[in-house]
Design an enzyme around this catalytic site. Structure first.
Site: not given
Length: 519
Positions: A438, A490
């Site tokens: 983006t 994560h």
């Protein structure tokens, strides 16, 4: 010798399709590569083009018929051979059409034409329902075959509903803003209708007398209101019963509404059911208008997915900065030659997509996705590029970017941007994707935290190129710098891999020759 017109070869995931529309009739002449018929599948509409110039001699699969991959749809004869083979059907159809046109020209009732149910398109399995966004035609208004009647907004794209033939809408069954399911009936359509005939006869008759605008009158309460007047009443939130109509039969005209707005005589009374707190609020002088509109389906989907991403993913963001000098020099040196050779401009996104593709090959965890309790490792790089539109953010996907040239990437992004703004992107073009990029820099963003696009596990954020003083070989130099941000899940990606992935992109961009040498 007749040439067979066959349906396209469908992808493995598509078993069959439906003949959506024939753009030619038997006996019509066609040119090579001219559009003849459209086949609608579960995911996209496929166009069938003429394999050669000639005349459509036979239609073997009518509109609405279900067809399989490579099934024969019709036959194409030699040019001018309108009556060859099964051309009797064409002749019969021509006679029928001529009779219909003759009866229409003689003032025959349009309501006597064939009626069709106008249905919503077949939605893919991932889409349950849509919203009627806009009706482009009113009841009784003449339309041509394949002209857009309405737009259906789904979670991902806007689908167009077109007229099945020349004629007019006889009745609208699903108003703007209503929720509809796949293939729901939206309206009733009458062939040959339009103008002052058929369904629109009574409305257009009253509108033609002293009308100050286009469209049909509508009865609101006990008043007949002109279309332009109706629009102004809605804009100023007026009580129509308090407006005196000066048109024929007490018809409320635009001038009547303008007068009511000016003298304030038609304001709606405050609702007694409103909360006391709201009623007691002080009213400030001046223009402090508020407008309340429902959230679009696309905007609701974006909100839902972004909140879901933050609630389900263990999301962290790591940052770095890249010296864009080498890329900018390369771009300045070759941009004119590049545009002449490839008929597209050389931007920055092509470099970022190629650098990300190379980094994804080196760090497969970043290219993976999470499906429930399983990790899916992808042996390809499909990169989504976020595109901003008036309706919201969409993410079309570039497939197999590791095999694409920079020119292919730039052309693909330009095409996506244009079609995204026009609402013409296909659903399949926004599905899948193993990684997303983006670019907030085009709007001036210096630093931001992008949000992961589930089920992907990482997203790269580009930003504005800003000249800053940097220490280079013990000296201070002004360099064109860009902050990069990598948000990652994560649960899947360790911090070490995320940092090294971002450093790899940085190194590839600061030395673009690495992209060519694969080092």
């Amino acid at each position: 010798m007749a040439t067979e017109i066959k349906a396209p070869t469908f992808p493995e995931s598509v078993a069959e399709g439906t003949v959506a529309a024939w753009h030619k009739k038997p006996g019509d002449s066609v040119e090579r590569d001219e559009l003849i018929v459209e086949i609608e599948t579960d995911k996209v509409v496929l166009e069938v083009l003429a394999p050669e110039a000639g005349t459509l001699s036979d239609v073997m699969a009518e509109e609405g018929d279900t067809v399989e991959s490579e099934q024969v749809l019709g036959k194409l004869g030699a040019a001018g051979d309108a009556k060859s083979g099964d051309g009797e059907k064409a002749e019969k159809r021509e006679k029928e059409e001529g009779a219909a046109k003759a009866s229409a020209s003689e003032g025959g009732k349009a309501s006597g034409g064939k009626q069709h149910d106008v249905k919503a398109p077949s939605f893919p399995e991932s889409i349950q329902e849509g919203t009627v966004a806009t009706w482009h035609k009113k009841v009784g208004e003449a339309v041509k075959r394949d002209e857009v009647l309405a737009d259906i907004e789904t979670d991902k794209v806007v689908l167009e509903v077109v007229a099945p033939a020349d004629g007019a809408l006889a009745e609208i069954k699903a108003e703007e803003g209503s929720q509809v399911e796949s293939e729901a009936v939206l309206a009733v359509f009458t062939e040959g209708a339009g103008g002052d005939s058929g369904a629109g006869e009574s409305q257009s008759a009253s509108a033609s007398e002293g009308s100050d605008d286009d469209g049909a009158d509508e009865k609101v309460g006990d008043k007949i209101v002109a279309p332009a007047a109706r629009k102004m009443i809605a804009e100023h939130d007026l009580d129509v019963s308090r407006i005196e109509g000066t048109g024929k039969g007490g018809r409320v005209l635009k001038e009547d509404v303008q007068k009511a707005v000016k003298d304030g005589s038609a304001k709606k009374a405050a609702k007694s059911s409103a909360p006391a707190k709201k009623a007691a609020a002080p009213v400030a002088e001046g223009d402090r208008a508020e407008k309340r509109v429902p959230m679009t389906r696309l905007r609701k989907t974006i909100a839902k997915r972004l909140v879901e991403a933050q609630q389900t993913a263990a999301m962290l963001t790591t940052y770095n900065e890249v010296d864009m000098g080498a890329v900018m020099n390369l771009r300045a040196q070759y941009k004119e030659t590049f545009q002449k050779a490839h008929d597209t401009k050389l931007g920055f996104m092509g470099f970022f997509v190629k650098a990300a593709s190379e980094a994804l090959k080196r760090f497969p965890d970043v290219n993976a996705s999470i499906d429930g309790d399983e990790i899916v490792y992808h042996g390809f790089q499909d990169i989504g590029v976020a595109v901003s539109t008036d309706r919201g953010l969409v993410v079309p996907v570039l497939r197999d970017t590791d095999a694409m040239k920079i020119a292919d990437v730039e052309k693909g992004i330009v095409d996506f941007g244009r079609r995204a703004r026009d609402g013409k992107l296909g659903i399949d073009e926004m599905q899948g994707g193993t990684f997303t990029i983006t670019n907030g820099g085009i709007f001036g963003s210096l630093l931001s935290t992008p949000i992961i696009n589930p089920p992907q596990t990482a997203i790269l954020g580009m930003h504005k190129i800003q000249e800053r003083p940097m220490a280079v070989n013990g000296k201070v130099e002004i360099r064109p710098m860009m902050y990069l941000a990598l948000s990652y899940d994560h649960r899947m990606i360790d911090g070490k891999d995320a940092v090294q992935f971002l450093v790899t992109i940085k190194n590839l961009l600061e030395d673009p020759a690495r992209l060519l040498l694969d080092v």
